[in-house]
Scaffold this motif. Structure first.
Motif, PDB file in Angstrom:
ATOM      1  N   UNK A 167       0.823  -1.212   0.000  1.00 22.97           N
ATOM      2  CA  UNK A 167       0.000   0.000   0.000  1.00 22.97           C
ATOM      3  C   UNK A 167       0.856   1.261   0.000  1.00 22.97           C
ATOM      4  N   UNK A 168       2.076   1.164   0.441  1.00 22.41           N
ATOM      5  CA  UNK A 168       2.981   2.318   0.439  1.00 22.41           C
ATOM      6  C   UNK A 168       3.416   2.715  -0.967  1.00 22.41           C
ATOM      7  N   UNK A 169       3.107   1.877  -1.941  1.00 21.50           N
ATOM      8  CA  UNK A 169       3.491   2.173  -3.319  1.00 21.50           C
ATOM      9  C   UNK A 169       2.401   2.911  -4.079  1.00 21.50           C
ATOM     10  N   UNK A 170       1.367   3.329  -3.389  1.00 23.59           N
ATOM     11  CA  UNK A 170       0.313   4.103  -4.063  1.00 23.59           C
ATOM     12  C   UNK A 170       0.870   5.417  -4.589  1.00 23.59           C
ATOM     13  N   UNK A 171       1.832   5.956  -3.883  1.00 23.72           N
ATOM     14  CA  UNK A 171       2.565   7.144  -4.337  1.00 23.72           C
ATOM     15  C   UNK A 171       3.995   6.673  -4.621  1.00 23.72           C
ATOM     16  N   UNK A 172       4.204   6.026  -5.794  1.00 18.44           N
ATOM     17  CA  UNK A 172       5.508   5.410  -6.049  1.00 18.44           C
ATOM     18  C   UNK A 172       6.631   6.439  -6.180  1.00 18.44           C
ATOM     19  N   UNK A 173       7.661   6.214  -5.402  1.00 16.72           N
ATOM     20  CA  UNK A 173       8.884   7.008  -5.469  1.00 16.72           C
ATOM     21  C   UNK A 173      10.019   6.032  -5.204  1.00 16.72           C
ATOM     22  N   UNK A 174      11.233   6.388  -5.565  1.00 17.27           N
ATOM     23  CA  UNK A 174      12.340   5.468  -5.271  1.00 17.27           C
ATOM     24  C   UNK A 174      12.411   5.103  -3.788  1.00 17.27           C
ATOM     25  N   UNK A 175      12.196   6.075  -2.924  1.00 13.92           N
ATOM     26  CA  UNK A 175      12.251   5.813  -1.487  1.00 13.92           C
ATOM     27  C   UNK A 175      11.139   4.865  -1.055  1.00 13.92           C
TER      28      UNK A 175
END
Length: 191
Positions: free
Chosen positions: A51-59
């Motif tokens: 669920x943390x990948x909903x706003x995908x960024x490298x971090x």
């Protein structure tokens, strides 16, 4: 000038690939396409990480991958965290082909795919899909050097994945993205 254009095409292909794969992973998780005997705690933990990948960024990807590795350590006999760790490592790598973490993530993904191949409950179609994606990322890293080197492995793995399971949506999407990318690079019609 053509190198710059080629670089932009590869980046565009990588971004499209990442978006497709990320959406597929989230849909699969929401639809409950997991092994039926998975502990609910495992499903919950993996779901929270993804669920943390909903706003995908490298971090976000690096944090998610680290969490998935911890989950895998908690459930060493389970395939789901291995699959998601490899998939998200490949997603990060296709989006960031020249990042300093990419080399280690690809090596880890390759090792994880090897572990999955040796596990009894692993879906051979998923393993082939991940292996094809791994070779595809290597092409994205250096199309001039790796294109001819890995082209056949990408094709063979996706074809094998779809022969084993014609309904493997990730394999279909990745294969289509690969065809489109090859068409753009060569200017020829893909098979």
């Amino acid at each position: 000038m053509t190198f710059l254009i080629s670089k932009h095409r590869v980046l565009a292909i990588a971004l499209c690939l990442m978006a497709t794969v990320s959406m597929n992973a989230q849909k699969s998780l929401q639809a409950g396409e997991q092994q039926p005997a998975l502990p609910s705690q495992l499903q919950t933990l993996v779901g929270q990480s993804l669920s943390k990948l909903r706003q995908p960024s490298p971090e976000a990807f690096l944090n998610c991958i680290a969490e998935l590795k911890r989950i895998d350590a908690m459930f060493p006999d389970s395939i789901l965290p291995k699959y998601q760790t490899a998939l998200q490592s490949l997603n990060f790598s296709v989006m960031n082909p020249h990042a300093e973490q990419t080399g280690n993530l690809l090596a880890d993904a390759e090792q994880t795919i090897g572990k999955m191949e040796r596990m009894k409950g692993a879906d051979p179609s998923d393993v082939c899909t991940l292996r094809g994606f791994l070779y595809m990322v290597r092409i994205v890293q250096d199309p001039a050097r790796n294109g001819q080197r890995y082209y056949l492995q990408v094709m063979e793995n996706y074809e094998k994945a779809l022969k084993i399971n014609p309904e493997n949506h990730l394999a279909k999407q990745l294969q289509q993205q690969f065809f489109e990318g090859m068409k753009q690079q060569t200017g020829k019609q893909a098979p």
